[in-house]
Design a protein around this motif. Structure first.
Motif, PDB file in Angstrom:
ATOM      1  N   ARG A  28      -3.144   1.397   2.750  1.00  0.00           N
ATOM      2  CA  ARG A  28      -2.652   2.760   2.962  1.00  0.00           C
ATOM      3  C   ARG A  28      -1.524   3.141   2.015  1.00  0.00           C
ATOM      4  N   TRP A  29      -0.672   2.199   1.686  1.00  0.00           N
ATOM      5  CA  TRP A  29       0.572   2.532   0.988  1.00  0.00           C
ATOM      6  C   TRP A  29       0.650   2.038  -0.450  1.00  0.00           C
ATOM      7  N   GLN A  30      -0.326   1.265  -0.933  1.00  0.00           N
ATOM      8  CA  GLN A  30      -0.187   0.673  -2.262  1.00  0.00           C
ATOM      9  C   GLN A  30      -0.077   1.714  -3.376  1.00  0.00           C
ATOM     10  N   ARG A  31      -0.826   2.788  -3.315  1.00  0.00           N
ATOM     11  CA  ARG A  31      -0.758   3.795  -4.386  1.00  0.00           C
ATOM     12  C   ARG A  31       0.598   4.497  -4.399  1.00  0.00           C
ATOM     13  N   LYS A  32       1.087   4.875  -3.219  1.00  0.00           N
ATOM     14  CA  LYS A  32       2.380   5.574  -3.144  1.00  0.00           C
ATOM     15  C   LYS A  32       3.520   4.660  -3.569  1.00  0.00           C
ATOM     16  N   ILE A  33       3.475   3.408  -3.136  1.00  0.00           N
ATOM     17  CA  ILE A  33       4.532   2.466  -3.505  1.00  0.00           C
ATOM     18  C   ILE A  33       4.486   2.194  -5.007  1.00  0.00           C
ATOM     19  N   PHE A  34       3.291   2.029  -5.564  1.00  0.00           N
ATOM     20  CA  PHE A  34       3.168   1.842  -7.013  1.00  0.00           C
ATOM     21  C   PHE A  34       3.712   3.060  -7.750  1.00  0.00           C
ATOM     22  N   ALA A  35       3.348   4.256  -7.300  1.00  0.00           N
ATOM     23  CA  ALA A  35       3.812   5.484  -7.958  1.00  0.00           C
ATOM     24  C   ALA A  35       5.335   5.591  -7.911  1.00  0.00           C
ATOM     25  N   LEU A  36       5.926   5.241  -6.785  1.00  0.00           N
ATOM     26  CA  LEU A  36       7.385   5.239  -6.670  1.00  0.00           C
ATOM     27  C   LEU A  36       7.993   4.265  -7.680  1.00  0.00           C
ATOM     28  N   CYS A  37       7.461   3.058  -7.726  1.00  0.00           N
ATOM     29  CA  CYS A  37       7.975   2.042  -8.658  1.00  0.00           C
ATOM     30  C   CYS A  37       7.778   2.468 -10.105  1.00  0.00           C
ATOM     31  N   PHE A  38       6.639   3.066 -10.393  1.00  0.00           N
ATOM     32  CA  PHE A  38       6.363   3.528 -11.755  1.00  0.00           C
ATOM     33  C   PHE A  38       7.347   4.625 -12.146  1.00  0.00           C
ATOM     34  N   LEU A  75       8.991   0.688   3.937  1.00  0.00           N
ATOM     35  CA  LEU A  75       8.328   0.212   2.726  1.00  0.00           C
ATOM     36  C   LEU A  75       8.952   0.816   1.468  1.00  0.00           C
ATOM     37  N   HIS A  76       9.268   2.108   1.526  1.00  0.00           N
ATOM     38  CA  HIS A  76       9.910   2.750   0.373  1.00  0.00           C
ATOM     39  C   HIS A  76      11.258   2.100   0.075  1.00  0.00           C
ATOM     40  N   ARG A  77      12.023   1.786   1.105  1.00  0.00           N
ATOM     41  CA  ARG A  77      13.337   1.158   0.913  1.00  0.00           C
ATOM     42  C   ARG A  77      13.182  -0.205   0.246  1.00  0.00           C
ATOM     43  N   ILE A  78      12.222  -0.982   0.714  1.00  0.00           N
ATOM     44  CA  ILE A  78      11.976  -2.294   0.113  1.00  0.00           C
ATOM     45  C   ILE A  78      11.578  -2.129  -1.353  1.00  0.00           C
ATOM     46  N   ALA A  79      10.725  -1.156  -1.639  1.00  0.00           N
ATOM     47  CA  ALA A  79      10.277  -0.921  -3.018  1.00  0.00           C
ATOM     48  C   ALA A  79      11.448  -0.494  -3.908  1.00  0.00           C
ATOM     49  N   VAL A  80      12.301   0.383  -3.404  1.00  0.00           N
ATOM     50  CA  VAL A  80      13.483   0.804  -4.170  1.00  0.00           C
ATOM     51  C   VAL A  80      14.353  -0.415  -4.482  1.00  0.00           C
ATOM     52  N   ASN A  81      14.553  -1.271  -3.503  1.00  0.00           N
ATOM     53  CA  ASN A  81      15.352  -2.482  -3.730  1.00  0.00           C
ATOM     54  C   ASN A  81      14.714  -3.386  -4.784  1.00  0.00           C
ATOM     55  N   MET A 147      11.437  10.407  -5.391  1.00  0.00           N
ATOM     56  CA  MET A 147      11.016  10.498  -3.989  1.00  0.00           C
ATOM     57  C   MET A 147      10.729  11.932  -3.554  1.00  0.00           C
ATOM     58  N   LYS A 148      11.564  12.865  -3.963  1.00  0.00           N
ATOM     59  CA  LYS A 148      11.402  14.252  -3.514  1.00  0.00           C
ATOM     60  C   LYS A 148      10.321  14.994  -4.292  1.00  0.00           C
ATOM     61  N   GLU A 149      10.399  14.947  -5.595  1.00  0.00           N
ATOM     62  CA  GLU A 149       9.523  15.767  -6.415  1.00  0.00           C
ATOM     63  C   GLU A 149       8.157  15.148  -6.682  1.00  0.00           C
ATOM     64  N   PHE A 150       8.071  13.826  -6.701  1.00  0.00           N
ATOM     65  CA  PHE A 150       6.804  13.188  -7.040  1.00  0.00           C
ATOM     66  C   PHE A 150       6.153  12.500  -5.843  1.00  0.00           C
ATOM     67  N   GLU A 151       6.951  11.930  -4.965  1.00  0.00           N
ATOM     68  CA  GLU A 151       6.413  11.327  -3.747  1.00  0.00           C
ATOM     69  C   GLU A 151       6.324  12.344  -2.616  1.00  0.00           C
ATOM     70  N   GLU A 152       6.959  13.497  -2.809  1.00  0.00           N
ATOM     71  CA  GLU A 152       6.958  14.590  -1.831  1.00  0.00           C
ATOM     72  C   GLU A 152       7.476  14.158  -0.463  1.00  0.00           C
ATOM     73  N   MET A 153       8.484  13.292  -0.493  1.00  0.00           N
ATOM     74  CA  MET A 153       9.122  12.868   0.752  1.00  0.00           C
ATOM     75  C   MET A 153      10.092  13.957   1.205  1.00  0.00           C
ATOM     76  N   THR A 154      10.342  14.021   2.492  1.00  0.00           N
ATOM     77  CA  THR A 154      11.309  14.978   3.018  1.00  0.00           C
ATOM     78  C   THR A 154      12.717  14.449   2.765  1.00  0.00           C
ATOM     79  N   PHE A 155      13.690  15.343   2.872  1.00  0.00           N
ATOM     80  CA  PHE A 155      15.076  14.906   2.719  1.00  0.00           C
ATOM     81  C   PHE A 155      15.417  13.832   3.754  1.00  0.00           C
ATOM     82  N   GLN A 156      14.928  14.003   4.967  1.00  0.00           N
ATOM     83  CA  GLN A 156      15.201  13.041   6.032  1.00  0.00           C
ATOM     84  C   GLN A 156      14.601  11.674   5.706  1.00  0.00           C
ATOM     85  N   GLU A 157      13.376  11.656   5.197  1.00  0.00           N
ATOM     86  CA  GLU A 157      12.735  10.389   4.831  1.00  0.00           C
ATOM     87  C   GLU A 157      13.500   9.700   3.698  1.00  0.00           C
ATOM     88  N   ILE A 158      13.953  10.471   2.741  1.00  0.00           N
ATOM     89  CA  ILE A 158      14.728   9.896   1.636  1.00  0.00           C
ATOM     90  C   ILE A 158      16.038   9.330   2.172  1.00  0.00           C
TER      91      ILE A 158
END
Length: 192
Positions: A28-38, A75-81, A147-158
């Motif tokens: 479910r999350w591999q593409r989004k996590i990869f995109a964030l890391c990229f 998962l996003h937090r772990i990827a950012v780290n 996170m906001k512009e490319f992952e389209e996360m909300t401010f709260q999620e970020i």
């Protein structure tokens, strides 16, 4: 069977050694996590490594997931780290890479899902300008933009992912967009 289950239920099953449940989380999350890391690292190899390490770290820490945040934020937090760890390693290995002035190591910035090979020459040039501009942002600003512009996360999620106050997220995004606007206004686009 697993596709209808919530992320939280999948984590619950994975904690009980159901490897297929964790496999569904990865699917479910591999593409989004990869995109964030990229977006944060700018290189496909580094992004792949960071994403893989993020999922390994998530698997190892399943029992520590308390459900206070959504699985996606966790998962996003772990990827950012993981991205920050890779950036620190790169910095200590080679200051030259980070200060690349000849552009030979282009700092790419685009989520894999948003790439379109049919772009016109002008769009391609603008994309390169945006990539370069985002690549020059300080890490804490780049994170929020990705996170906001490319992952389209909300401010709260970020806010939950970065573990910073909501006001800090908004301030960082405002600052980042202001800096990007100034950088891009100084760089004219040449049309052939």
């Amino acid at each position: 069977m697993y596709r209808d289950l919530s992320d939280e239920k999948l984590v619950e099953l994975a904690v009980r050694d159901d490897n297929d449940a964790f496999g569904e989380i990865v699917r479910r999350w591999q593409r989004k996590i990869f995109a964030l890391c990229f977006g944060m690292l700018g290189r496909e190899d580094d992004a792949g490594d960071a994403a893989q390490e993020a999922f390994v770290a998530a698997y190892r820490n399943l029992k520590n997931f308390r459900g206070e945040a959504k699985v996606s934020s966790w998962l996003h937090r772990i990827a950012v780290n993981q991205c920050l760890t890779i950036k620190r390693r790169q910095k200590t290995r080679s200051e030259e890479y980070l200060n690349d002035e000849d552009g030979s190591e282009e700092r790419a910035f685009v989520a894999a899902a948003s790439y379109s090979p049919g772009n016109t020459a002008e769009k391609a040039e603008r994309l390169t300008l945006v990539r370069n501009a985002v690549g020059t942002l300080p890490s804490e600003l780049k994170q929020v933009v990705v996170m906001k512009e490319f992952e389209e996360m909300t401010f709260q999620e970020i806010s939950e992912t970065l573990e910073v106050p909501l006001s800090t997220v908004k301030s960082r995004l405002y600052t980042a967009l202001k800096q990007l606007r100034m950088k891009l206004e100084r760089t004219p686009v040449e049309v052939a």
